[in-house]
Motif scaffolding. Structure first.
Motif, PDB file in Angstrom:
ATOM      1  N   PHE A 192      13.812   9.082 -17.249  1.00 58.25           N
ATOM      2  CA  PHE A 192      13.177   7.783 -17.446  1.00 58.25           C
ATOM      3  C   PHE A 192      11.830   7.673 -16.731  1.00 58.25           C
ATOM      4  N   TYR A 193      11.299   8.801 -16.284  1.00 57.19           N
ATOM      5  CA  TYR A 193       9.972   8.780 -15.677  1.00 57.19           C
ATOM      6  C   TYR A 193       8.916   8.504 -16.747  1.00 57.19           C
ATOM      7  N   LEU A 197       7.300  -5.690  -1.606  1.00 56.80           N
ATOM      8  CA  LEU A 197       6.168  -5.083  -2.303  1.00 56.80           C
ATOM      9  C   LEU A 197       6.463  -3.662  -2.770  1.00 56.80           C
ATOM     10  N   GLY A 198       7.538  -3.080  -2.299  1.00 54.93           N
ATOM     11  CA  GLY A 198       7.883  -1.720  -2.687  1.00 54.93           C
ATOM     12  C   GLY A 198       9.369  -1.498  -2.545  1.00 54.93           C
ATOM     13  N   THR A 199       9.839  -0.375  -3.062  1.00 56.11           N
ATOM     14  CA  THR A 199      11.256  -0.043  -2.970  1.00 56.11           C
ATOM     15  C   THR A 199      11.420   1.358  -2.374  1.00 56.11           C
ATOM     16  N   SER A 244      10.487   3.140   2.305  1.00 62.36           N
ATOM     17  CA  SER A 244      10.979   4.429   2.767  1.00 62.36           C
ATOM     18  C   SER A 244      12.489   4.372   2.935  1.00 62.36           C
ATOM     19  N   ALA A 245      13.140   5.505   2.720  1.00 68.40           N
ATOM     20  CA  ALA A 245      14.589   5.580   2.881  1.00 68.40           C
ATOM     21  C   ALA A 245      14.961   5.508   4.360  1.00 68.40           C
ATOM     22  N   PRO A 298      12.060   7.250  -7.031  1.00 66.56           N
ATOM     23  CA  PRO A 298      12.634   8.372  -6.273  1.00 66.56           C
ATOM     24  C   PRO A 298      13.013   8.003  -4.843  1.00 66.56           C
ATOM     25  N   ASP A 299      12.221   7.164  -4.175  1.00 57.83           N
ATOM     26  CA  ASP A 299      12.544   6.763  -2.804  1.00 57.83           C
ATOM     27  C   ASP A 299      13.814   5.913  -2.768  1.00 57.83           C
TER      28      ASP A 299
END
Length: 259
Positions: free
Chosen positions: A156-157, A215-217, A232-233, A89-90
């Motif tokens: 697709f969750y 490590l994250g998106t 974070s966006a 979602p982010d």
């Protein structure tokens, strides 16, 4: 050692073995229960394997999907690299302001998106693989598919597909991709999921992200340097604050902004 002592010894050994197994299970539980820890663990394993295995193999070309026409791609422009998970979602929320900024700056800014499959999103890998498949078939359709994933992300969750087999998910995804990019690609998309090369490309994308410390998106890099607050966006004003000084610096033909 008499019989009684021998039994006590074996009982103590078995107790220690049970305790060791319980400790390992607790460690695994902590890894799986923490999203960030799971990514750290996977990246750590990949780095260890690469070190033990030596140099290993290299990808045939640089990872990622060029935004816009490849023929117009210019490596001398301000370069943004984005690490995106199609079902994050982010990541979805970060795309509209980035796209707006790209439209504002035009040919002065270039973008490459690297798919990065977060392990706690069940369908991250298969949707990232779909992007690679479509990019091989028709690069101009890659971002259309990415936006289709963002628009229909809830399909697709994890919870929505928890009762589906992997085969059923892939078949559903083949239909979804064909609907998004054109039914004429149905057979080619279906074949792509049986092609080991698309599996390898998706793995390479994840390994590349790990090698860059992702490590994250979403995670962003501008001219090779990480943008703070990964995961974070960045809103439109945030992109303007990052890029405007670089445009001015390029006009002055200087590096004073960094000094």
């Amino acid at each position: 050692m008499n019989g009684q002592s021998s039994r006590k010894f074996r009982a103590g050994k078995m107790r220690r073995e049970r305790e060791r197994v319980m400790q390992q299970q607790q460690q695994l539980h902590r890894i799986h229960s923490s999203p960030m820890a799971s990514v750290l663990f996977l990246c750590f394993v990949l780095l260890v394997v690469n070190r033990v295995g030596g140099q290993g193999s290299y990808p045939a070309k640089f990872d990622g999907f060029v935004y816009g026409k490849r023929s117009q791609f210019n490596a001398d422009t301000i370069m943004i690299e984005a690490f995106f998970d199609p079902v994050c979602p982010d990541t979805r929320d970060s795309w509209p302001p980035l796209k707006q900024a790209l439209g504002y700056y035009g040919p002065r800014v270039s973008l490459i998106v690297h798919p990065f499959s977060l392990p706690y999103h069940d369908n991250a890998f298969v949707t990232s693989r779909a992007l690679h498949i479509v990019n091989d078939l028709n690069p101009s359709a890659t971002y259309s598919l990415l936006e289709a994933f963002f628009k229909n992300q809830e399909k697709f969750y994890n919870q929505q597909t928890s009762n589906m087999t992997r085969t059923a998910i892939v078949n559903y995804l083949i239909d979804f991709v064909s609907e998004a990019v054109g039914h004429t690609y149905y057979s080619a998309v279906k074949s792509g999921f049986s092609d080991r090369r698309t599996d390898i490309k998706t793995r390479v994308s994840f390994k590349y992200g790990c090698s860059r410390g992702v490590l994250g998106t979403p995670s962003f890099f501008v001219n090779g340097f990480p943008v703070p607050d990964a995961g974070s966006a960045v809103d439109y004003d945030g992109w303007r604050k990052i890029i405007d000084p670089l445009i001015s610096s390029n006009k002055d033909n200087s590096l004073h902004y960094f000094l």
